[in-house]
Design an enzyme around this catalytic site. Structure first.
Site, PDB file in Angstrom:
ATOM      1  N   LYS A   1      -6.346  -4.152   2.188  1.00 53.65           N
ATOM      2  CA  LYS A   1      -6.660  -2.902   1.480  1.00 53.65           C
ATOM      3  C   LYS A   1      -7.466  -1.958   2.360  1.00 53.65           C
ATOM      4  CE  LYS A   1      -5.599  -4.427  -3.092  1.00 53.65           C
ATOM      5  NZ  LYS A   1      -6.008  -4.909  -4.414  1.00 53.65           N
TER       6      LYS A   1
ATOM      7  N   ARG B   1      -4.986 -13.364  -3.440  1.00 49.76           N
ATOM      8  CA  ARG B   1      -3.657 -12.746  -3.366  1.00 49.76           C
ATOM      9  C   ARG B   1      -3.541 -12.093  -1.998  1.00 49.76           C
ATOM     10  NH1 ARG B   1      -1.497  -7.765  -4.038  1.00 49.76           N
ATOM     11  NH2 ARG B   1       0.519  -7.594  -5.081  1.00 49.76           N
TER      12      ARG B   1
END
Ligand code: PMM
Length: 296
Positions: free
Chosen positions: A216, A256
């Site tokens: 991210k 994840r």
């Protein structure tokens, strides 16, 4: 699959976005064979679940219609399931979740925590499958404007508790629920670091916690060059691995990630070391080096 929620070892969820526009892997697995091949590969590398998504949730992303979303994910899920690969469906839509479950998905990963579609709780309850309730405040297009908190950890905890209560009231079994802080969803980089540093406060909700930091943009900002150019998504893997180990050591149920192998290797080292747990000093806050006005 039902015991996955109670799995003693950290669960590794491999990301498979069947989208043209996800921030990290968009467009790479839009073709059925490429998507199935990647899912099988991630499973072979040690992913316990392959998280198949057909709608990009990157900040600012436009929505796709439910038919398009289902048409992207259902054939992939059908083939992966037939190959014995456990799948979660990453969707906020009950219709898509239902179609995915029929195609063989075993888990619903709902980034809206049940908020986007009032029918999702019924679908999950009837299926009796695990449901990942992620912290969410609104669809991707407008979520930047929603990143305002009094104290991000306290607020996320309270909002997640509301989503859990709503799920329980709808008849979803408590042992089917997993929570997720939703890094990057209506969060600035600083919010993401605060949540990462204070995971025990979220774990205190009493539910398994999934942590999704992989690649991210707040990691890209942390690792930016001197002139402020963020590190590109594909080059955030070492940082992602660090987030995985720290989250699991803080007590997360699972992570994840895009690069399954790297995280599985790192968690093998963690386990071989005896699975040490981080104990956060009371009142500890984050050292947010490089954190700025980022999202994710
Ligand atoms: N992040 C993304 C998509 N789905 N699901 C959960 N449970 N948690 C997350 O943090 C999460 C998610 C966005 O990342 P991607 O575009 O790489 O899939």
């Amino acid at each position: 699959m039902t015991d996955l929620v109670r799995a003693p070892a950290p669960v590794v969820m491999g990301v498979l976005n069947v989208t043209p526009d996800s921030f990290s892997d968009g467009g790479r697995y839009a073709d059925l064979d490429a998507a199935v091949g990647h899912g099988v590969r991630l499973h072979g590398e040690g992913a316990h679940l392959i998280d198949v998504g057909g709608e990009s949730t990157r900040p600012g992303a436009e929505r796709v219609d439910p038919e398009t979303e289902a048409a992207r994910v259902v054939p992939v899920i059908r083939e992966l399931s037939a190959a014995g690969v456990p799948v979660s469906i990453d969707t906020t839509r009950a219709r898509v979740a239902e179609a995915a479950l029929t195609a063989g998905a075993a888990v619903v990963n709902d980034v809206s925590g049940g908020l986007a579609d009032p029918d999702m709780a019924r679908v999950v309850r009837d299926a009796g499958c695990p449901w990942v309730l992620m912290h969410w405040r609104g669809h991707s297009r407008g979520m930047r404007e929603l990143a305002h908190y009094t104290d991000v950890v306290t607020d996320v905890r309270a909002e997640l508790a509301q989503r859990v209560d709503a799920a329980l009231r709808a008849g979803v079994a408590a042992d089917r629920i997993v929570v997720d802080p939703g890094l990057g969803f209506a969060k600035t980089a600083e919010h993401n670091w605060q949540l990462s540093a204070r995971l025990p406060e979220l774990l205190d909700l009493g539910y398994p916690l999934l942590f999704g930091a992989s690649r991210k943009s707040y990691l890209g900002r942390l690792l930016a060059t001197a002139d402020g150019t963020p590190r590109p998504p594909d080059d955030r893997e070492a940082a992602t691995v660090a987030t995985s180990v720290l989250a699991v050591a803080a007590g997360a149920w699972g992570v994840r990630v895009h690069d399954v192998r790297a995280t599985v290797d790192a968690l093998a080292v963690w386990r071989a070391t005896g699975g040490p747990r981080l104990v956060a000093p009371v009142g500890a806050t984050t050292g947010s080096a490089g954190a700025g006005e980022g999202r994710r």
